[in-house]
Motif scaffolding. Structure first.
Motif, PDB file in Angstrom:
ATOM      1  N   LEU A   1     -51.466 -53.444   8.333  1.00  0.00           N
ATOM      2  CA  LEU A   1     -52.689 -53.374   8.829  1.00  0.00           C
ATOM      3  C   LEU A   1     -53.004 -51.865   8.799  1.00  0.00           C
ATOM      4  CD1 LEU A   1     -55.732 -54.494   9.392  1.00  0.00           C
ATOM      5  CD2 LEU A   1     -54.908 -54.574  12.170  1.00  0.00           C
TER       6      LEU A   1
ATOM      7  N   ASP B   1     -55.460 -49.536   6.133  1.00  0.00           N
ATOM      8  CA  ASP B   1     -56.601 -48.613   7.083  1.00  0.00           C
ATOM      9  C   ASP B   1     -56.253 -47.392   6.867  1.00  0.00           C
ATOM     10  OD1 ASP B   1     -58.541 -47.749   8.112  1.00  0.00           O
ATOM     11  OD2 ASP B   1     -57.759 -48.397  10.013  1.00  0.00           O
TER      12      ASP B   1
ATOM     13  N   GLN C   1     -58.096 -52.132   1.968  1.00  0.00           N
ATOM     14  CA  GLN C   1     -58.662 -53.744   2.826  1.00  0.00           C
ATOM     15  C   GLN C   1     -59.224 -53.923   2.137  1.00  0.00           C
ATOM     16  OE1 GLN C   1     -56.953 -53.969   5.617  1.00  0.00           O
ATOM     17  NE2 GLN C   1     -55.892 -51.671   6.244  1.00  0.00           N
TER      18      GLN C   1
ATOM     19  N   ALA D   1     -63.040 -49.168  15.068  1.00  0.00           N
ATOM     20  CA  ALA D   1     -63.618 -49.698  13.406  1.00  0.00           C
ATOM     21  C   ALA D   1     -65.151 -50.530  13.360  1.00  0.00           C
ATOM     22  CB  ALA D   1     -62.433 -50.290  13.146  1.00  0.00           C
TER      23      ALA D   1
ATOM     24  N   ASN E   1     -67.846 -51.637  11.031  1.00  0.00           N
ATOM     25  CA  ASN E   1     -66.022 -51.968  10.267  1.00  0.00           C
ATOM     26  C   ASN E   1     -66.098 -53.220  11.254  1.00  0.00           C
ATOM     27  OD1 ASN E   1     -64.167 -53.601   8.472  1.00  0.00           O
ATOM     28  ND2 ASN E   1     -63.884 -51.207   7.716  1.00  0.00           N
TER      29      ASN E   1
ATOM     30  N   LEU F   1     -62.371 -55.138  10.375  1.00  0.00           N
ATOM     31  CA  LEU F   1     -60.905 -53.941  10.700  1.00  0.00           C
ATOM     32  C   LEU F   1     -60.897 -54.214  12.462  1.00  0.00           C
ATOM     33  CD1 LEU F   1     -58.707 -52.573   9.631  1.00  0.00           C
ATOM     34  CD2 LEU F   1     -60.449 -50.833   9.467  1.00  0.00           C
TER      35      LEU F   1
ATOM     36  N   GLN G   1     -59.282 -57.665  13.448  1.00  0.00           N
ATOM     37  CA  GLN G   1     -58.064 -57.565  13.067  1.00  0.00           C
ATOM     38  C   GLN G   1     -56.744 -56.596  14.065  1.00  0.00           C
ATOM     39  OE1 GLN G   1     -56.349 -59.487  10.397  1.00  0.00           O
ATOM     40  NE2 GLN G   1     -57.797 -60.256  10.055  1.00  0.00           N
ATOM     41  N   TYR G   2     -56.891 -55.968  14.138  1.00  0.00           N
ATOM     42  CA  TYR G   2     -56.991 -54.507  14.968  1.00  0.00           C
ATOM     43  C   TYR G   2     -56.669 -55.509  16.709  1.00  0.00           C
ATOM     44  CZ  TYR G   2     -55.421 -50.674  12.223  1.00  0.00           C
ATOM     45  OH  TYR G   2     -55.688 -49.401  11.086  1.00  0.00           O
TER      46      TYR G   2
END
Length: 387
Positions: free
Chosen positions: A49, A53, A58, A161, A166, A169, A172-173
């Protein structure tokens, strides 16, 4: 590839063989069977990931399914599998301390100037320095501390992010932050990551998912003796249920959060949740009251945040000022609202945050309805000059 498909791949449930050549070409990866088997490992997954980035590669989409993926059981042996194995470098508590120091430093800058500052610096630190240590040699005890410290850094990157706008993203983090914390056995960090996912789901309009995540966050929080964490998580559940129209649960959580914050020390602690200040509690509570239609209570809480408890970060103070102006305008206090919004513009100077940009847009949208007030024209000119 959908987020659900990608999640099944990362957790080893399905392998998208027909997609592999395309993914290898786009991401410059070797995903043969030997290497692809490593993707289920959370460390490898978060490094994929982060690598994408850094290189701006992405293709995620924000969804309710990504957030709910956090409620799956973590890999209980994740740290054990990596501990006591050969590695390129020996790792001890000094390296863990370095990760936490860097996270604090980057977080302080982001809180002051917005997530748009230095996020890719944080990602590069994750994918270069921290990755080398995660792949190093360490005991299980050090490994759990290293996973926990990495979870905090990943959570910060997710916050940055989101502050950049975003959302996909950030999801996901936050999901990876939760997994790392859960694998490390760090209940507060795991709850805080769930809190981030819940708060984001509210903004995305995924209300049933937001309530479910906020409930899971609050349930984990009950096991903690940290009153700031309890207030943090319970106000998150209050915000979710207010958005979902559940006034009874919202009122209960608001009261419980206030009780917790009243017993909390003023000074911040070491953890993310321990930095939940009385000022942030007052701001969030004020906006929940506004959502419930109690504008008097909302304005009282926002003034409490600004005047009594104080907010020493430019970004945070600017956001509260923008919110306060909207509440004042709804209460019919036009002159006060315009003065507050002028203060917001002063405070927001130099801050890079989608929250600040949204504040500017929302204020600009209100001003045409105040066409007969000279101060409104002056404020419109200030906003136009900033664009």
């Amino acid at each position: 590839m959908s987020c659900r498909w990608r999640y099944r791949w990362e957790t080893g449930r399905r392998v998208p063989k027909e997609w592999l050549p395309f993914i290898e070409q786009v991401l410059h990866l070797d995903l043969s069977e030997d290497n692809g088997a490593q993707i289920a490992d959370t460390v490898n997954s978060v490094m994929l990931l982060g690598g994408g980035d850094v290189d701006r590669r992405q293709f995620f989409a924000a969804s309710a399914a990504v957030g709910l993926a956090a409620l799956d059981l973590p890999h209980a042996e994740a740290v054990t599998r990596r501990a006591n194995r050969p590695g390129p470098v020996g790792v001890g508590m000094g390296e863990v301390s370095a990760v936490r120091t860097m996270t604090t430093t980057l977080g302080d800058a982001a809180s002051e100037l917005g997530g748009g500052h230095a996020r890719h610096l944080a990602v590069r630190y994750l994918t270069l320095d921290v990755r080398r240590w995660l792949d190093g040699r360490y005991t299980e005890k050090v490994g759990r501390e290293l996973f926990a410290a990495t979870s905090e850094l990943v959570h910060l990157i997710g916050w940055m992010a989101r502050d950049e706008g975003n959302q996909a993203l950030s999801q996901q983090y936050n999901l990876h932050s939760f997994r790392l914390a859960a694998e490390a056995g760090e209940n507060e960090l795991a709850a805080t990551a769930l809190r981030g996912l819940a708060d984001q789901a509210i903004d995305l309009g995924h209300l049933p998912t937001a309530v479910r995540l906020a409930e899971a966050c609050e349930q984990r929080g009950r096991k903690l003796a940290n009153p700031k964490a309890l207030a943090y998580y319970r106000n998150t559940l209050a915000r979710a249920t207010a958005a979902d129209g559940d006034r009874a649960t919202t009122a209960k959580m608001l009261t419980s959060a206030q009780t917790a914050i009243e017993h909390a020390p003023a000074r911040p602690g070491q953890s993310w949740a321990s930095h939940y200040s009385h000022g942030r509690w007052a701001h969030e509570s004020g906006m929940i009251h506004a959502k419930l239609g109690d504008l008097t209570a909302a304005e009282e809480h926002l003034h409490l945040a600004l005047d009594i408890h104080g907010l020493d970060r430019k970004r945070t103070r600017a956001i509260v000022l923008a919110d306060l102006g909207h509440v004042q305008l709804k209460r019919g206090n036009t002159a006060q609202a315009l003065a507050t919004w002028n203060d917001f513009l002063n405070c927001a100077e130099g801050v890079q945050s989608v929250r600040i940009n949204d504040g500017l847009t929302n204020i600009a949208a209100r001003l045409p309805s105040i066409h007969d007030v000279p101060a409104a024209h002056e404020l419109s000119e200030r906003i136009a000059a900033r664009a």
